[in-house]
Motif scaffolding. Structure first.
Motif, PDB file in Angstrom:
ATOM      1  N   MET A 144     -73.632  62.146 -58.122  1.00  0.00           N
ATOM      2  CA  MET A 144     -72.867  63.294 -57.640  1.00  0.00           C
ATOM      3  C   MET A 144     -71.690  63.557 -58.567  1.00  0.00           C
ATOM      4  O   MET A 144     -71.252  62.680 -59.325  1.00  0.00           O
ATOM      5  N   VAL A 146     -78.778  56.506 -51.096  1.00  0.00           N
ATOM      6  CA  VAL A 146     -79.762  57.298 -50.359  1.00  0.00           C
ATOM      7  C   VAL A 146     -80.882  56.437 -49.770  1.00  0.00           C
ATOM      8  O   VAL A 146     -81.635  56.903 -48.915  1.00  0.00           O
ATOM      9  N   LYS A 181     -89.570  62.433 -51.059  1.00  0.00           N
ATOM     10  CA  LYS A 181     -88.392  61.672 -51.470  1.00  0.00           C
ATOM     11  C   LYS A 181     -88.575  60.182 -51.194  1.00  0.00           C
ATOM     12  O   LYS A 181     -88.224  59.343 -52.028  1.00  0.00           O
ATOM     13  N   PRO A 189     -74.212  67.946 -56.262  1.00  0.00           N
ATOM     14  CA  PRO A 189     -75.115  67.094 -57.037  1.00  0.00           C
ATOM     15  C   PRO A 189     -74.866  67.259 -58.542  1.00  0.00           C
ATOM     16  O   PRO A 189     -74.613  68.363 -59.023  1.00  0.00           O
ATOM     17  N   ARG A 191     -83.297  64.766 -57.588  1.00  0.00           N
ATOM     18  CA  ARG A 191     -83.698  64.403 -56.235  1.00  0.00           C
ATOM     19  C   ARG A 191     -83.074  65.306 -55.187  1.00  0.00           C
ATOM     20  O   ARG A 191     -83.696  65.632 -54.165  1.00  0.00           O
ATOM     21  N   ALA A 192     -81.830  65.720 -55.425  1.00  0.00           N
ATOM     22  CA  ALA A 192     -81.091  66.498 -54.435  1.00  0.00           C
ATOM     23  C   ALA A 192     -81.684  67.887 -54.212  1.00  0.00           C
ATOM     24  O   ALA A 192     -81.404  68.520 -53.201  1.00  0.00           O
ATOM     25  N   THR A 193     -82.496  68.368 -55.142  1.00  0.00           N
ATOM     26  CA  THR A 193     -82.965  69.750 -55.073  1.00  0.00           C
ATOM     27  C   THR A 193     -84.472  69.874 -54.856  1.00  0.00           C
ATOM     28  O   THR A 193     -84.977  70.991 -54.752  1.00  0.00           O
ATOM     29  N   LYS A 221     -74.097  58.102 -54.811  1.00  0.00           N
ATOM     30  CA  LYS A 221     -74.280  58.294 -53.374  1.00  0.00           C
ATOM     31  C   LYS A 221     -75.515  57.511 -52.920  1.00  0.00           C
ATOM     32  O   LYS A 221     -76.636  57.836 -53.323  1.00  0.00           O
ATOM     33  N   GLU A 280     -78.205  58.724 -55.571  1.00  0.00           N
ATOM     34  CA  GLU A 280     -78.134  59.996 -56.280  1.00  0.00           C
ATOM     35  C   GLU A 280     -76.809  60.053 -57.029  1.00  0.00           C
ATOM     36  O   GLU A 280     -75.804  59.481 -56.579  1.00  0.00           O
ATOM     37  N   ASN A 340     -79.211  65.223 -61.261  1.00  0.00           N
ATOM     38  CA  ASN A 340     -79.667  64.736 -59.960  1.00  0.00           C
ATOM     39  C   ASN A 340     -80.759  65.653 -59.428  1.00  0.00           C
ATOM     40  O   ASN A 340     -80.508  66.549 -58.619  1.00  0.00           O
TER      41      ASN A 340
END
Length: 338
Positions: free
Chosen positions: A82, A63, A188, A89, A95-97, A61, A80, A93
């Motif tokens: 997925m 970003v 981020k 995620p 970064r997503a959290t 994905k 990211e 991953n």
């Protein structure tokens, strides 16, 4: 319409330190593509320790997007990872959290060694070069060699052309050791740019047959500095209000969560945080004004401005994940009542 070379970048599933991965696809666009125009893409997760062979599809994905001046119509696309549903995620991953706050500013100081033939460049075939002293911010062939400065200058230009907020470079304390700095508003954004800057540096070094050694203490238990990734940070409150009482509460929180910070500040940090070479021991927490041997260095400007501004956490190491580091700092800051 022009054909653009889209280099999709992501972090794989290796532990304790993920590796950067990248592959290219060609797409036509009327102009330089925006993030919204970039498609999802897939890869074989069984080859990156992110899936089993019997169900290997993972999804990328986009970003963040950056111009790549090393290629005609080149684009660097930070992604990211997925799951196949494109919504969930992947477990790798992080970064997503992570916590993210646009008002939180981060500046990472990435130290590293140039390595060739199993040793830092400039080291003799056997033994060690002259002791540390002249190498930090040094100049001249005997101090920095012939190729390192060429690489860091090229890296600087590529990052600036990409729009990455690269803030500076310098030779570091050990021979063959250098540093670059990345600043960003929002955890981020800053971490994205750090990972892309790392990718650019590693890719650039391919043509020189040189590797980047990120290990925090590659020369082991010797009288040579290790490598850190000092994290300079501030929040809107810390910049605009601050105050001694708030600062002391903040430092108490950093001491309370010392172990949680060390857990995400990069592997093998016990080798680097020994209390020597401008470090605090890994089992202790301290802060001090202009103290490079403290866990948190407090700039004179911070105190002189009424305990407002930024602070420097010197414990993160050169292998650390900037997503995890920034998130942990924000969690500790959020635990302090204002």
């Amino acid at each position: 319409m022009a054909k653009y070379k889209l280099e999709y970048l992501w972090l794989d599933g290796y532990t304790p330190v993920p590796n950067l991965r990248g592959k290219t696809q060609i797409k036509e666009f009327a102009d330089f593509p925006t993030l919204e125009q970039l498609p999802y893409w897939g890869f074989d997760g069984s080859s990156t320790q992110q899936a089993e062979g019997k169900s290997s599809d993972c999804v990328l994905k986009p970003v963040a997007v950056y111009p790549d001046s090393t290629r005609i119509n080149g684009v660097l696309v930070m992604c990211e990872v997925m799951m196949p549903d494109k919504v969930t995620p992947h477990p790798t991953n992080f970064r997503a959290t992570i916590l993210d706050d646009p008002g939180a500013w981060f500046g990472f100081e990435q130290e590293y060694f140039f390595y060739q033939d199993g040793k830092p460049i400039g080291f003799p075939e056997f033994g060690y070069p002259a002791p540390q002293g002249p190498y930090y911010t040094g100049v001249g062939f005997s101090n920095v060699g012939s190729v390192a400065r060429q690489i860091v200058e090229e890296h600087l230009d590529i990052c600036l052309n990409a729009g990455i907020n690269h803030e500076g470079i310098n030779a570091e304390v050990a021979k063959g050791q250098w540093e670059f700095q990345i600043f960003g508003k929002g955890s981020k954004k800053c971490a994205d740019e750090m990972w892309v800057a790392r990718y650019i540096l590693q890719r650039l070094c391919e043509k020189y047959e040189i590797d980047i050694e990120y290990h925090c203490k590659p020369l082991g238990a010797t009288d040579w500095n290790g490598s850190g990734m000092h994290a300079n940070f501030s929040t809107e409150y810390l910049r605009t209000v601050g105050g001694k009482e708030y600062f002391e509460k903040l430092m108490a929180a950093f001491e309370k969560y010392k172990d949680e910070h060390i857990a995400v500040y990069g592997p093998d940090n016990h080798m680097r945080l020994t209390g020597l070479h401008e470090t605090q021991s890994i089992d202790k927490f301290s802060y001090g004004i202009a103290d490079r041997g403290a866990s948190i260095r407090v700039p004179h400007s911070f105190v002189n401005d009424g305990y407002k501004g930024y602070l420097e956490d010197r414990r993160p190491n050169s292998q650390g994940d900037p997503y995890a580091i920034a998130s942990r700092i924000l969690k500790t800051v959020a635990s302090v009542e204002v």
